[in-house]
Design an enzyme around this catalytic site. Structure first.
Site, PDB file in Angstrom:
ATOM      1  N   TYR A  53       0.854  -1.193   0.000  1.00  0.00           N
ATOM      2  CA  TYR A  53       0.000   0.000   0.000  1.00  0.00           C
ATOM      3  C   TYR A  53       0.891   1.245   0.000  1.00  0.00           C
ATOM      4  O   TYR A  53       1.269   1.782   1.044  1.00  0.00           O
ATOM      5  CB  TYR A  53      -0.961  -0.002   1.203  1.00  0.00           C
ATOM      6  CG  TYR A  53      -2.002  -1.113   1.135  1.00  0.00           C
ATOM      7  CD1 TYR A  53      -2.249  -1.791  -0.056  1.00  0.00           C
ATOM      8  CD2 TYR A  53      -2.740  -1.485   2.251  1.00  0.00           C
ATOM      9  CE1 TYR A  53      -3.191  -2.805  -0.123  1.00  0.00           C
ATOM     10  CE2 TYR A  53      -3.684  -2.504   2.186  1.00  0.00           C
ATOM     11  CZ  TYR A  53      -3.908  -3.160   0.990  1.00  0.00           C
ATOM     12  OH  TYR A  53      -4.839  -4.171   0.929  1.00  0.00           O
ATOM     13  N   HIS A 127      -0.790 -12.244   0.153  1.00  0.00           N
ATOM     14  CA  HIS A 127      -1.693 -11.282  -0.488  1.00  0.00           C
ATOM     15  C   HIS A 127      -2.481 -11.849  -1.672  1.00  0.00           C
ATOM     16  O   HIS A 127      -3.691 -11.645  -1.760  1.00  0.00           O
ATOM     17  CB  HIS A 127      -0.875 -10.059  -0.952  1.00  0.00           C
ATOM     18  CG  HIS A 127      -1.652  -8.784  -0.992  1.00  0.00           C
ATOM     19  ND1 HIS A 127      -1.091  -7.567  -0.729  1.00  0.00           N
ATOM     20  CD2 HIS A 127      -2.940  -8.520  -1.284  1.00  0.00           C
ATOM     21  CE1 HIS A 127      -1.998  -6.609  -0.861  1.00  0.00           C
ATOM     22  NE2 HIS A 127      -3.143  -7.164  -1.191  1.00  0.00           N
ATOM     23  N   SER A 207     -12.801  -4.455   0.158  1.00  0.00           N
ATOM     24  CA  SER A 207     -13.693  -3.528  -0.582  1.00  0.00           C
ATOM     25  C   SER A 207     -15.147  -3.847  -0.282  1.00  0.00           C
ATOM     26  O   SER A 207     -15.966  -4.004  -1.198  1.00  0.00           O
ATOM     27  CB  SER A 207     -13.424  -3.578  -2.097  1.00  0.00           C
ATOM     28  OG  SER A 207     -12.158  -3.046  -2.399  1.00  0.00           O
ATOM     29  N   PRO A 208     -15.531  -3.924   0.996  1.00  0.00           N
ATOM     30  CA  PRO A 208     -16.905  -4.329   1.338  1.00  0.00           C
ATOM     31  C   PRO A 208     -17.960  -3.345   0.857  1.00  0.00           C
ATOM     32  O   PRO A 208     -19.121  -3.718   0.693  1.00  0.00           O
ATOM     33  CB  PRO A 208     -16.877  -4.401   2.876  1.00  0.00           C
ATOM     34  CG  PRO A 208     -15.772  -3.473   3.278  1.00  0.00           C
ATOM     35  CD  PRO A 208     -14.736  -3.611   2.192  1.00  0.00           C
ATOM     36  N   LEU A 209     -17.551  -2.089   0.615  1.00  0.00           N
ATOM     37  CA  LEU A 209     -18.523  -1.083   0.183  1.00  0.00           C
ATOM     38  C   LEU A 209     -18.494  -0.901  -1.339  1.00  0.00           C
ATOM     39  O   LEU A 209     -19.154  -0.015  -1.866  1.00  0.00           O
ATOM     40  CB  LEU A 209     -18.241   0.252   0.889  1.00  0.00           C
ATOM     41  CG  LEU A 209     -18.205   0.148   2.424  1.00  0.00           C
ATOM     42  CD1 LEU A 209     -17.769   1.476   3.045  1.00  0.00           C
ATOM     43  CD2 LEU A 209     -19.579  -0.263   2.964  1.00  0.00           C
ATOM     44  N   GLY A 210     -17.706  -1.726  -2.002  1.00  0.00           N
ATOM     45  CA  GLY A 210     -17.642  -1.638  -3.464  1.00  0.00           C
ATOM     46  C   GLY A 210     -16.356  -1.019  -3.969  1.00  0.00           C
ATOM     47  O   GLY A 210     -16.154  -0.903  -5.174  1.00  0.00           O
ATOM     48  N   GLY A 211     -15.487  -0.596  -3.044  1.00  0.00           N
ATOM     49  CA  GLY A 211     -14.203  -0.028  -3.445  1.00  0.00           C
ATOM     50  C   GLY A 211     -14.164   1.480  -3.288  1.00  0.00           C
ATOM     51  O   GLY A 211     -15.203   2.135  -3.181  1.00  0.00           O
ATOM     52  N   ALA A 215     -17.818   3.384  -3.367  1.00  0.00           N
ATOM     53  CA  ALA A 215     -18.501   3.225  -2.074  1.00  0.00           C
ATOM     54  C   ALA A 215     -19.675   4.190  -1.936  1.00  0.00           C
ATOM     55  O   ALA A 215     -20.687   3.867  -1.311  1.00  0.00           O
ATOM     56  CB  ALA A 215     -17.510   3.433  -0.931  1.00  0.00           C
TER      57      ALA A 215
HETATM   58  N1  LIG Z   1      -6.564  -8.321  -0.087  1.00  0.00           N
HETATM   59  C1  LIG Z   1      -6.706  -7.573  -1.140  1.00  0.00           C
HETATM   60  O1  LIG Z   1      -6.334  -7.940  -2.263  1.00  0.00           O
HETATM   61  C2  LIG Z   1      -7.332  -6.234  -0.988  1.00  0.00           C
HETATM   62  C3  LIG Z   1      -7.734  -5.479  -2.104  1.00  0.00           C
HETATM   63  C4  LIG Z   1      -8.357  -4.244  -1.896  1.00  0.00           C
HETATM   64  C5  LIG Z   1      -8.563  -3.787  -0.601  1.00  0.00           C
HETATM   65  N2  LIG Z   1      -8.141  -4.520   0.473  1.00  0.00           N
HETATM   66  C6  LIG Z   1      -8.360  -4.059   1.864  1.00  0.00           C
HETATM   67  O2  LIG Z   1      -9.735  -3.834   2.043  1.00  0.00           O
HETATM   68  C7  LIG Z   1      -9.920  -2.524   2.571  1.00  0.00           C
HETATM   69  C8  LIG Z   1     -11.268  -1.960   2.151  1.00  0.00           C
HETATM   70  O3  LIG Z   1     -11.367  -1.891   0.757  1.00  0.00           O
HETATM   71  P1  LIG Z   1     -11.331  -0.498  -0.052  1.00  0.00           P
HETATM   72  O4  LIG Z   1     -10.711   0.538   0.789  1.00  0.00           O
HETATM   73  O5  LIG Z   1     -10.744  -0.818  -1.376  1.00  0.00           O
HETATM   74  O6  LIG Z   1     -12.863  -0.204  -0.367  1.00  0.00           O
HETATM   75  P2  LIG Z   1     -14.196  -0.001   0.499  1.00  0.00           P
HETATM   76  O7  LIG Z   1     -13.963  -0.331   1.913  1.00  0.00           O
HETATM   77  O8  LIG Z   1     -15.262  -0.728  -0.220  1.00  0.00           O
HETATM   78  O9  LIG Z   1     -14.448   1.541   0.289  1.00  0.00           O
HETATM   79  C9  LIG Z   1     -13.574   2.483   0.853  1.00  0.00           C
HETATM   80  C10 LIG Z   1     -14.141   3.858   0.655  1.00  0.00           C
HETATM   81  O10 LIG Z   1     -15.408   3.920   1.245  1.00  0.00           O
HETATM   82  C11 LIG Z   1     -15.614   5.160   1.842  1.00  0.00           C
HETATM   83  N3  LIG Z   1     -16.375   4.901   3.082  1.00  0.00           N
HETATM   84  C12 LIG Z   1     -15.988   4.109   4.112  1.00  0.00           C
HETATM   85  N4  LIG Z   1     -16.937   4.066   5.071  1.00  0.00           N
HETATM   86  C13 LIG Z   1     -17.942   4.865   4.643  1.00  0.00           C
HETATM   87  C14 LIG Z   1     -19.180   5.250   5.190  1.00  0.00           C
HETATM   88  N5  LIG Z   1     -19.568   4.767   6.389  1.00  0.00           N
HETATM   89  N6  LIG Z   1     -19.958   6.093   4.470  1.00  0.00           N
HETATM   90  C15 LIG Z   1     -19.562   6.566   3.268  1.00  0.00           C
HETATM   91  N7  LIG Z   1     -18.383   6.236   2.695  1.00  0.00           N
HETATM   92  C16 LIG Z   1     -17.576   5.398   3.366  1.00  0.00           C
HETATM   93  C17 LIG Z   1     -14.249   5.712   2.188  1.00  0.00           C
HETATM   94  O11 LIG Z   1     -14.275   7.094   1.925  1.00  0.00           O
HETATM   95  P3  LIG Z   1     -13.185   8.133   2.477  1.00  0.00           P
HETATM   96  O12 LIG Z   1     -11.919   7.784   1.747  1.00  0.00           O
HETATM   97  O13 LIG Z   1     -13.757   9.435   2.091  1.00  0.00           O
HETATM   98  O14 LIG Z   1     -13.035   7.921   3.947  1.00  0.00           O
HETATM   99  C18 LIG Z   1     -13.294   4.906   1.331  1.00  0.00           C
HETATM  100  O15 LIG Z   1     -12.643   5.649   0.349  1.00  0.00           O
HETATM  101  C19 LIG Z   1      -8.732  -1.747   2.010  1.00  0.00           C
HETATM  102  O16 LIG Z   1      -8.540  -0.538   2.696  1.00  0.00           O
HETATM  103  C20 LIG Z   1      -7.641  -2.763   2.197  1.00  0.00           C
HETATM  104  O17 LIG Z   1      -7.201  -2.745   3.554  1.00  0.00           O
HETATM  105  C21 LIG Z   1      -7.556  -5.723   0.295  1.00  0.00           C
END
Ligand SMILES: NC(=O)c1ccc[n+]([C@@H]2O[C@H](COP(=O)([O-])OP(=O)(O)OC[C@H]3O[C@@H](n4cnc5c(N)ncnc54)[C@H](OP(=O)(O)O)[C@@H]3O)[C@@H](O)[C@H]2O)c1
Length: 285
Positions: A53, A127, A207-211, A215
């Site tokens: 990251y 990973h 990416s539980p919220l769609g990324g 999101a």
């Molecule tokens: N293992 C893998 O290959 C892999 C791949 C991707 C991700 N990940 C992990 O999974 C984590 C989560 O995935 P992600 O960050 O890609 O996507 P995500 O959790 O689906 O979405 C993140 C975005 O959602 C917004 N958000 C969060 N909570 C919210 C809420 N309550 N209301 C409105 N918006 C909200 C955030 O906005 P703000 O930025 O404005 O706060 C953030 O930019 C990553 O951070 C990483 O640690 C792992």
């Protein structure tokens, strides 16, 4: 804060996904530290990071260094399980490449240990499978790290059911976590979620919220989430996370955040109870 288990550790039912604070579009350091501190203030005790990251090729581990700094400057920093990963690389052109060779994984783990400033990594996750390296060899390196005490617990990410079984066997039944993509828009990890439920292995939806870029669409693109959110007077994102928690006691979502407000809102999903009818409606949405 409601808790769930990863191996022998109790963690908050919602974790903080730290990736948005280190990749493209990241905020300045002050806002990132405030975001991590807001997560800890809200009672979160799980943070997901990775050595990959970062953006530039010369800043490997940007996110781990940030997390270490944030934890060192908060009263409850010691209580957090930091889950990091090895096996991805970012050459600096925006791409994500792979190296799942045992040599790389062992070096990467040593570097993560130094950056996190710990004697053993709480949870170390492989990973992503590297097609150039037999899966058994990559997971064998994780087993060695476990046996050597460099890591306390072992996990895998982006794995299919067969790889979950294989990894657990290679690790001698010590696989504690599987981290796969899972969200309202991406549900094809349901078989892995079910398998983890059967085996009692934690399932961390990424990416539980769609990324990061999608999101915000949760309310509009998936109407039932918005409708149920309005009925509870909460955000659709909070409903989404509560829906995941309702699926199985092994689920521990790790929503990403780069602002204190969003992680505060997401952390409250641990207290949101949906009715069985609501869960069924969201399952079918
Ligand atoms: N293992 C893998 O290959 C892999 C791949 C991707 C991700 N990940 C992990 O999974 C984590 C989560 O995935 P992600 O960050 O890609 O996507 P995500 O959790 O689906 O979405 C993140 C975005 O959602 C917004 N958000 C969060 N909570 C919210 C809420 N309550 N209301 C409105 N918006 C909200 C955030 O906005 P703000 O930025 O404005 O706060 C953030 O930019 C990553 O951070 C990483 O640690 C792992």
């Amino acid at each position: 804060m409601h808790t769930r288990r990863i191996g022998d550790i109790e963690v908050s039912a919602i974790g903080l996904g730290a990736m948005p604070m280190s990749i493209e579009g990241r905020p300045d350091e002050a806002r990132s530290l405030a975001t991590v501190h807001a997560a800890l203030d809200a009672g979160l005790t799980l943070i997901d990071t990775a050595d990959a990251y970062h953006m530039g090729a010369d800043e490997v581990g940007h996110n781990e260094t940030l997390i270490a700094k944030a934890l060192a400057t908060h009263d409850r920093g010691q209580d957090v399980l930091v889950a990091t990963k090895g096996g991805h690389l970012r050459p600096g052109d925006g791409s994500w490449t792979l190296d799942g060779s045992p040599g790389h994984l062992k070096e990467a783990c040593e570097a993560s240990l130094r950056r996190l400033g710990v004697e053993a990594i709480g949870l170390y996750q492989f990973h992503r499978p590297d097609p150039k390296v037999p899966y058994a060899e990559s997971v064998g390196a994780i087993r060695d790290l476990l046996d050597e005490g460099k890591i306390r617990m072992a996990g895998i990410s982006n794995a299919d059911p067969e790889q979950i079984g294989q990894a657990n066997e290679i690790l001698g039944g010590r696989l504690v976590a599987v981290q796969n993509q899972f969200s309202p828009a991406f549900r094809s990890s349901e078989p892995e979620l079910r398998l983890c439920d059967e085996l009692g292995i934690a399932f961390l939806p990424w990416s539980p919220l769609g990324g990061i870029s999608r999101a915000g669409e949760l309310g509009s693109a998936h109407a039932p989430f918005a409708r149920i959110a309005a009925a509870h007077g909460v955000s659709p994102q909070r409903v989404c996370l509560a829906w995941m928690l309702a699926k199985s006691p092994v689920v521990v979502p790790i929503p990403g955040a780069s602002r204190p407000e969003t992680i505060r809102d997401s952390s409250a999903a641990a207290d949101l109870v949906l009715t069985p009818e609501e869960v069924a409606e969201l399952d079918a949405a």
